[in-house]
Design a protein around this motif. Structure first.
Motif, short mmCIF file in Angstrom:
data_model
loop_
_atom_site.label_atom_id
_atom_site.label_comp_id
_atom_site.label_asym_id
_atom_site.label_seq_id
_atom_site.Cartn_x
_atom_site.Cartn_y
_atom_site.Cartn_z
N ASP A 199 -4.87 -5.72 -18.55
CA ASP A 199 -6.04 -6.21 -17.82
C ASP A 199 -6.71 -5.10 -17.03
O ASP A 199 -7.27 -5.34 -15.96
CB ASP A 199 -5.64 -7.37 -16.91
N LEU B 237 -10.82 -2.55 -13.09
CA LEU B 237 -11.92 -1.61 -12.89
C LEU B 237 -13.17 -2.33 -12.39
O LEU B 237 -13.90 -1.83 -11.53
CB LEU B 237 -12.23 -0.87 -14.18
N GLU B 238 -13.41 -3.54 -12.92
CA GLU B 238 -14.54 -4.33 -12.44
C GLU B 238 -14.36 -4.71 -10.97
O GLU B 238 -15.33 -4.70 -10.19
CB GLU B 238 -14.70 -5.58 -13.30
N GLU C 27 -9.48 -3.46 -17.59
CA GLU C 27 -10.92 -3.59 -17.44
C GLU C 27 -11.27 -4.53 -16.28
O GLU C 27 -12.21 -4.28 -15.52
CB GLU C 27 -11.56 -4.10 -18.73
N ASP C 28 -10.52 -5.63 -16.13
CA ASP C 28 -10.75 -6.51 -14.99
C ASP C 28 -10.54 -5.77 -13.67
O ASP C 28 -11.31 -5.94 -12.71
CB ASP C 28 -9.80 -7.72 -15.05
#
Length: 534
Positions: free
Chosen positions: A95, A100-101, A97-98
């Motif tokens: 996870d 990093l968001e 990417e989550d």
């Protein structure tokens, strides 16, 4: 305990120490060290993770309130830890990417100086404990879908799988806020120092359809989890009045404060693992059917901190009770007993932890010494070293309440069905027979112990069934008779000093009574249908 011996000047000194002493009391100081620690972690990521670099740059330029609330956001903290594992410790995470968001959104909030926790912004309405900067916000189920909500739900479902989160009703929210006001009136310095570590309050319960261990009830009170930082979980029944709300806000916020100390100071030795830690078995907890509670060193020292503060909390309650009940309503606990229990439990754990100091880091050893010295400063009647029969009587009282409730709710089938297999004992074949046996045996032992102690034996310890009025069923008569008899015994046994217990055979008599009775009570719990008590 002689509550008149409570010295207001000593209580003031203790509050100042627990709230303001550096490095262990001062909440602002600990918050500053927490921010520094996360800046260091982000600095480790910054060379290879642009989002971490942007977040770190924005954090250094942001205002204090926004930085405090974003670093306190449980999802932000979790994202930093997850990314450290993935990029620095080479522990692949699915996870990323989550996470990093989460950093991208948080950096934007820091730049715009919104003064908000990103997790709070998708809530349908934002409710706080109060209007001060250190007052955390309250979770609402009604919210827009976003990455922060998804991450938070993933966190608590992974680490607290039996928890279900709830939206508080108007009365619960009112009592939560009144509890905050009450706590701040009783302990103005310590309340702020503790609450500054609680960024989010979640009203929660356990899933009723989750299977419980055999013979265990699903009763939930409160919890703090080291993987869901800045967050405390409170059961709805704790919000039935401001007094209980205040106590548990302080209780769980201090656990969060200790977690922040763990992240910023050498509280535990290098390489400490809870799975390999020595354990302390709290004698005031009833052993579950799966075995006794075993508290690792990190949990034990955090609980020692909590009980020290609760001794102060209830001492202040005692000194201000009449005035405060006019505003906050009647309190529903025995305040002098609560004071004594908090002192005794903190003292017991402090003594036991001295035998496990090798598990503590340098800061942890100093923290333990500070707590033990603080207890000596304001406990008007400390128990003698090594004494814990009084803690067994706390367990004895709690068992009386618990078993009486179980008996009241038991089915006719459970009460009439014979105990089978490993539970079977000659002549104790049914639950009512076990209860009757316990009442008779405990009354005899109590009379023997009181005689040894030189305490006047009450004319009647046992409560006959004929004294129980308006009980609609036989099971309720049995339950009430068991509970009231135990209360009579406990009150009589508490009249002797704990030093006298140690000097006579009464100590062994009472210990054996509580342990043996506990084994019989576990027979009842294993026999009764656990689904009755979810």
């Amino acid at each position: 305990m002689t509550t008149t011996a409570l010295d207001p000047n000593s209580l003031e000194k203790v509050e100042q120490s627990l709230a303001l002493m550096r490095p262990f009391g001062d909440g602002d100081y600990i918050d500053a060290r927490t921010r520094e620690r996360y800046e260091q972690r982000l600095g480790m990521l910054a060379p290879t993770v642009p989002e971490a670099r942007a977040f770190l740059d924005a954090l250094k330029q942001s205002d204090g309130l926004t930085a405090y609330r974003i670093i306190g956001d449980p999802v932000v903290r979790d994202a930093v830890h997850t990314l450290l594992g993935h990029f620095t410790l080479h522990m692949p995470q699915h996870d990323v990417e989550d996470c990093l968001e989460v950093l991208r959104v948080s950096a934007d909030h820091l730049t715009r100086r919104t003064g908000a926790s990103p997790l709070s912004l998708a809530s349908a309405r934002l409710e706080r404990l109060g209007d001060k900067p250190h007052h955390g916000w309250v979770w609402m189920e009604e919210r827009q879908e976003d990455v922060f909500g998804r991450r938070f739900k993933k966190m608590y479902r992974e680490h607290l799988p039996r928890i279900t989160t709830l939206t508080p009703d108007a009365k619960q929210l009112e009592n939560l806020r009144l509890g905050t006001q009450l706590l701040e009136e009783l302990l103005p310095e310590l309340s702020r120092s503790a609450l500054t570590h609680t960024h989010l309050v979640v009203i929660s319960d356990i899933y009723s359809n989750v299977p419980q261990p055999p013979g265990e009830s699903g009763i939930f009170t409160s919890v703090t989890n080291p993987h869901v930082l800045g967050t405390i979980f409170l059961a709805p029944h704790l919000l039935r009045n401001p007094w209980i709300a205040a106590e548990y806000l302080l209780h769980e916020s201090l656990h969060q404060k200790f977690l922040d100390l763990e992240h910023t100071h050498s509280m535990l030795r290098r390489g400490y693992k809870a799975s390999e830690s020595p354990v302390i078995i709290p004698p005031w907890h009833r052993a579950r059917t799966t075995g006794p509670d075993r508290w690792e060193v990190n949990r034990s020292i955090s609980v020692t901190h909590v009980y020290t503060a609760l001794a102060l909390f209830f001492s202040r309650v005692h000194l201000n009770l009449e005035r405060l009940q006019e505003r906050y309503g009647p309190i529903q606990v025995d305040v002098p007993l609560s004071i004594r229990q908090a002192f005794d439990r903190a003292t017991y754990l402090g003594e036991k932890l001295q035998g496990a100091e090798d598990e503590l880091g340098l800061a942890g050893q100093r923290f333990l010494g500070w707590l033990n010295q603080t207890l000596k400063l304001f406990d008007p009647a400390p128990p003698p070293p090594g004494s814990y029969v009084h803690l067994l009587l706390d367990l004895y009282d709690r068992e009386a309440q618990d078993i009486a409730a179980r008996l009241t709710r038991a089915s006719d089938e459970d009460l009439s069905r014979e105990l089978g297999g490993a539970l079977a004992v000659p002549e104790l074949t049914h639950v009512p027979k076990i209860v009757e046996h316990l009442v008779d045996a405990e009354v005899r032992t109590a009379r023997d112990a009181l005689g040894v102690l030189g305490v006047e034996v009450p004319a009647r310890l046992e409560v006959p069934a004929s004294d129980i009025d308006a009980a609609p069923s036989g099971r309720e008569v049995m339950a009430e008779r068991f509970k009231r008899t135990r209360m009579n015994i406990s009150q009589a046994l508490r009249k002797a000093s704990w030093t006298t217990y140690q000097q006579t055979t009464a100590d062994a008599l009472v210990r054996d009574m509580v342990v043996t009775s506990g084994q019989r009570l576990n027979m009842i719990i294993k026999h009764l249908n656990p689904n009755t008590f979810l």
